[in-house]
Design a protein around this motif. Structure first.
Motif, PDB file in Angstrom:
ATOM      1  N   VAL A  63       1.046  -1.239  -0.014  1.00 18.92           N
ATOM      2  CA  VAL A  63      -0.241  -0.015  -0.127  1.00 18.92           C
ATOM      3  C   VAL A  63       0.846   1.297  -0.056  1.00 18.92           C
ATOM      4  O   VAL A  63       0.461   2.325   0.368  1.00 18.92           O
ATOM      5  N   GLN A  64       2.032   1.064  -0.217  1.00 18.83           N
ATOM      6  CA  GLN A  64       3.159   2.175  -0.438  1.00 18.83           C
ATOM      7  C   GLN A  64       3.015   3.062   0.778  1.00 18.83           C
ATOM      8  O   GLN A  64       3.226   4.238   0.627  1.00 18.83           O
ATOM      9  N   PHE A  65       3.143   2.672   1.980  1.00 16.94           N
ATOM     10  CA  PHE A  65       3.284   3.366   2.986  1.00 16.94           C
ATOM     11  C   PHE A  65       4.321   4.413   3.238  1.00 16.94           C
ATOM     12  O   PHE A  65       4.528   5.503   3.191  1.00 16.94           O
ATOM     13  N   GLU A  66       5.683   3.558   2.852  1.00 18.04           N
ATOM     14  CA  GLU A  66       6.794   4.343   3.011  1.00 18.04           C
ATOM     15  C   GLU A  66       6.991   5.282   1.753  1.00 18.04           C
ATOM     16  O   GLU A  66       7.719   6.492   2.175  1.00 18.04           O
ATOM     17  N   ASP A  67       6.739   5.056   0.791  1.00 17.44           N
ATOM     18  CA  ASP A  67       6.743   5.867  -0.520  1.00 17.44           C
ATOM     19  C   ASP A  67       5.865   7.042  -0.627  1.00 17.44           C
ATOM     20  O   ASP A  67       6.289   8.057  -1.075  1.00 17.44           O
ATOM     21  N   THR A  68       4.591   6.875   0.151  1.00 19.86           N
ATOM     22  CA  THR A  68       3.583   7.816  -0.152  1.00 19.86           C
ATOM     23  C   THR A  68       3.167   8.508   1.257  1.00 19.86           C
ATOM     24  O   THR A  68       2.557   9.777   1.114  1.00 19.86           O
ATOM     25  N   TYR A  69       3.453   8.023   2.315  1.00 19.21           N
ATOM     26  CA  TYR A  69       2.762   8.478   3.656  1.00 19.21           C
ATOM     27  C   TYR A  69       3.591  10.002   4.117  1.00 19.21           C
ATOM     28  O   TYR A  69       4.658  10.101   3.875  1.00 19.21           O
ATOM     29  N   GLN A  70       2.824  11.095   4.090  1.00 13.75           N
ATOM     30  CA  GLN A  70       3.110  11.952   4.864  1.00 13.75           C
ATOM     31  C   GLN A  70       2.212  12.609   5.955  1.00 13.75           C
ATOM     32  O   GLN A  70       0.958  12.693   5.595  1.00 13.75           O
ATOM     33  N   ARG A  71       2.659  12.898   7.190  1.00 15.95           N
ATOM     34  CA  ARG A  71       1.819  13.190   8.082  1.00 15.95           C
ATOM     35  C   ARG A  71       1.125  14.580   7.647  1.00 15.95           C
ATOM     36  O   ARG A  71       1.714  15.512   7.471  1.00 15.95           O
ATOM     37  N   ASN A  86       8.932  11.162  14.416  1.00 15.59           N
ATOM     38  CA  ASN A  86       8.985   9.640  13.979  1.00 15.59           C
ATOM     39  C   ASN A  86       7.458   9.065  13.644  1.00 15.59           C
ATOM     40  O   ASN A  86       6.575   9.345  14.183  1.00 15.59           O
ATOM     41  N   LEU A  87       7.414   8.171  12.766  1.00 16.53           N
ATOM     42  CA  LEU A  87       6.312   7.697  12.331  1.00 16.53           C
ATOM     43  C   LEU A  87       5.977   6.510  13.419  1.00 16.53           C
ATOM     44  O   LEU A  87       6.713   5.817  13.892  1.00 16.53           O
ATOM     45  N   THR A  88       4.484   6.526  13.696  1.00 18.78           N
ATOM     46  CA  THR A  88       3.965   5.757  14.814  1.00 18.78           C
ATOM     47  C   THR A  88       2.802   4.820  14.177  1.00 18.78           C
ATOM     48  O   THR A  88       2.636   5.041  13.036  1.00 18.78           O
ATOM     49  N   THR A  89       2.174   4.049  15.213  1.00 15.69           N
ATOM     50  CA  THR A  89       1.170   3.226  14.801  1.00 15.69           C
ATOM     51  C   THR A  89       0.133   4.228  14.196  1.00 15.69           C
ATOM     52  O   THR A  89      -0.638   3.995  13.384  1.00 15.69           O
ATOM     53  N   TYR A  90      -0.040   5.496  15.116  1.00 17.72           N
ATOM     54  CA  TYR A  90      -1.096   6.202  14.786  1.00 17.72           C
ATOM     55  C   TYR A  90      -1.069   6.803  13.105  1.00 17.72           C
ATOM     56  O   TYR A  90      -1.939   6.617  12.305  1.00 17.72           O
ATOM     57  N   ASP A  91       0.224   6.840  12.620  1.00 17.09           N
ATOM     58  CA  ASP A  91       0.384   7.008  11.023  1.00 17.09           C
ATOM     59  C   ASP A  91       0.041   5.809  10.205  1.00 17.09           C
ATOM     60  O   ASP A  91      -0.601   6.255   9.249  1.00 17.09           O
ATOM     61  N   ALA A  92       0.328   4.779  10.782  1.00 12.69           N
ATOM     62  CA  ALA A  92       0.348   3.661   9.941  1.00 12.69           C
ATOM     63  C   ALA A  92      -1.204   3.402  10.053  1.00 12.69           C
ATOM     64  O   ALA A  92      -1.915   2.740   8.670  1.00 12.69           O
ATOM     65  N   CYS A  93      -2.050   3.533  11.017  1.00 15.16           N
ATOM     66  CA  CYS A  93      -3.516   3.261  10.868  1.00 15.16           C
ATOM     67  C   CYS A  93      -4.239   4.390   9.946  1.00 15.16           C
ATOM     68  O   CYS A  93      -5.005   3.707   9.304  1.00 15.16           O
ATOM     69  N   VAL A  94      -3.866   5.500   9.996  1.00 15.08           N
ATOM     70  CA  VAL A  94      -4.393   6.493   8.942  1.00 15.08           C
ATOM     71  C   VAL A  94      -4.015   5.929   7.725  1.00 15.08           C
ATOM     72  O   VAL A  94      -4.782   6.082   6.777  1.00 15.08           O
ATOM     73  N   HIS A  95      -2.783   5.524   7.476  1.00 11.91           N
ATOM     74  CA  HIS A  95      -2.789   5.220   5.780  1.00 11.91           C
ATOM     75  C   HIS A  95      -3.262   3.995   5.324  1.00 11.91           C
ATOM     76  O   HIS A  95      -4.001   4.099   4.347  1.00 11.91           O
ATOM     77  N   VAL A  96      -3.568   3.130   6.301  1.00 12.48           N
ATOM     78  CA  VAL A  96      -4.141   1.869   6.025  1.00 12.48           C
ATOM     79  C   VAL A  96      -5.724   2.226   5.995  1.00 12.48           C
ATOM     80  O   VAL A  96      -6.434   1.720   4.857  1.00 12.48           O
ATOM     81  N   ARG A  97      -6.324   3.222   6.694  1.00 12.23           N
ATOM     82  CA  ARG A  97      -7.585   3.502   6.424  1.00 12.23           C
ATOM     83  C   ARG A  97      -7.987   4.260   5.148  1.00 12.23           C
ATOM     84  O   ARG A  97      -8.886   4.090   4.537  1.00 12.23           O
ATOM     85  N   CYS A  98      -6.987   5.078   4.957  1.00 11.63           N
ATOM     86  CA  CYS A  98      -7.217   5.803   3.696  1.00 11.63           C
ATOM     87  C   CYS A  98      -7.034   4.880   2.495  1.00 11.63           C
ATOM     88  O   CYS A  98      -7.897   4.773   1.517  1.00 11.63           O
ATOM     89  N   ALA A  99      -6.218   4.123   2.537  1.00 11.18           N
ATOM     90  CA  ALA A  99      -6.001   2.984   1.678  1.00 11.18           C
ATOM     91  C   ALA A  99      -7.101   2.190   1.430  1.00 11.18           C
ATOM     92  O   ALA A  99      -7.372   2.014   0.148  1.00 11.18           O
ATOM     93  N   PHE A 100      -7.667   1.680   2.256  1.00  5.66           N
ATOM     94  CA  PHE A 100      -8.845   0.957   2.147  1.00  5.66           C
ATOM     95  C   PHE A 100     -10.010   1.508   1.725  1.00  5.66           C
ATOM     96  O   PHE A 100     -11.021   1.222   1.077  1.00  5.66           O
TER      97      PHE A 100
END
Length: 318
Positions: A63-71, A86-100
């Motif tokens: 889902v290209q978290f490293e390449d596309t995510y910006q807080r 630093n990237l946190t679980t909060y950031d990963a959750c937001v990215h997964v939510r948006c991707a889905f």
């Protein structure tokens, strides 16, 4: 700040061939177009699903978290203010939510998605991993990696990013409590003796208490860096003439009255006031008082560290 170090750390698990294989399978079996919720049947006990570290990283890479995510500082500035860049679980959750959401997958979790595609490393969770969402994401993965190394296995972890349905409210206390009971093993990340962040978060304390109530196995883990910090903190509690000598967990506890030994469940924080009230009420109902649960929680943490460290601490060994 990107999470490139985690890809470097787990590069043996993140071979491009694995990602290409996963992407190819997704594209052939499940094209990303339109609303697809109906294409993947919901798992009746979806909270029991977990992923291996490799499967988690493959999914984040896909889902290209490293390449596309910006807080988004406008909406997520509180994360930066409270926990730094630093990237946190909060950031990963937001990215997964948006991707889905973009793909019309609003009713499933990443673990359900991966399990539906029969992704290697998906299936019933074997370890419920308890951690603070504000900690650096890299620390979370490193700590899980240590669990792998110590167990000489590749367990499937229950981790909130992947195992909760991110597009809906899915952390329902009774269901999570039952999940902990059925998984039968909880591992908590403790990376500091003096400032254990997990003990300041209501959800983390709830997970410890649920483990104790269910009779599930409980242990702790820490990262290599956290172990050094732990050792430095312990060394401050050891007389100069004893430095370099092992100190028993019990002796360390008797020497210190810091946060680890003075648990105050009632002071743990939560961003959801209603959830905190519900958990606090449940604690009183189950244990009778905060004093009782504070004692039980403290004993469980100490025993977990005791198991993790083999009963003794030695600052020179970390």
């Amino acid at each position: 700040t990107k999470i490139a170090l985690s890809w470097e750390l787990f590069k043996d698990m993140m071979e491009s061939a694995a990602v290409r294989s996963f992407r190819s399978k997704v594209n052939s079996d499940f094209p990303w177009d339109g609303s697809r919720d109906s294409a993947i049947p919901q798992e009746e006990q979806h909270l029991l699903l977990g992923l291996s570290i490799s499967a988690m990283l493959t999914f984040l890479n896909y889902v290209q978290f490293e390449d596309t995510y910006q807080r988004d500082e406008e909406n997520m500035g509180w994360v930066t203010e409270g926990f730094g860049p630093n990237l946190t679980t909060y950031d990963a959750c937001v990215h997964v939510r948006c991707a889905f959401k973009e793909r019309g997958l609003t009713q499933i979790s990443a673990a359900e998605f991966s399990n539906h595609l029969k992704q290697q490393g998906s299936g019933k969770a074997q370890v419920f991993f308890s951690h603070a969402q504000g900690e650096p994401l890299l620390r979370t993965f490193r700590a899980m990696r240590r669990v792998e190394l110590e167990s000489k296995s590749t367990p499937k972890f229950w981790l909130d990013i992947f195992c909760l349905r991110q597009c809906i409210s899915d952390f329902q206390l009774e269901k999570v409590k039952e999940t902990i009971k059925l998984i039968e093993k909880t591992v908590m990340l403790i990376d500091s003796w003096q400032t254990p962040s997990t003990l300041t978060r209501t959800f983390c304390v709830f997970e410890i208490i649920s483990t104790l109530e269910s009779g599930a196995a409980f242990s702790t883990t820490m990262t290599k860096t956290g172990g050094r910090r732990f050792g430095d903190e312990i060394s401050q509690m050891i007389p100069d003439d004893c430095l370099g000598s092992p100190i028993s967990i019990q002796e360390a506890v008797e020497r210190d009255n810091g946060p680890l030994c003075m648990v105050h469940v009632e002071k743990a924080s939560c961003r959801d006031p209603e959830a905190k009230k519900q958990m606090d009420d449940d604690i009183i109902k189950q244990f009778g008082s905060f004093e009782a649960v504070n004692s039980k929680t403290r004993d469980a943490i100490i025993e977990g560290i005791n198991t993790n460290c083999g009963g003794v601490l030695n600052a020179c060994l970390y």
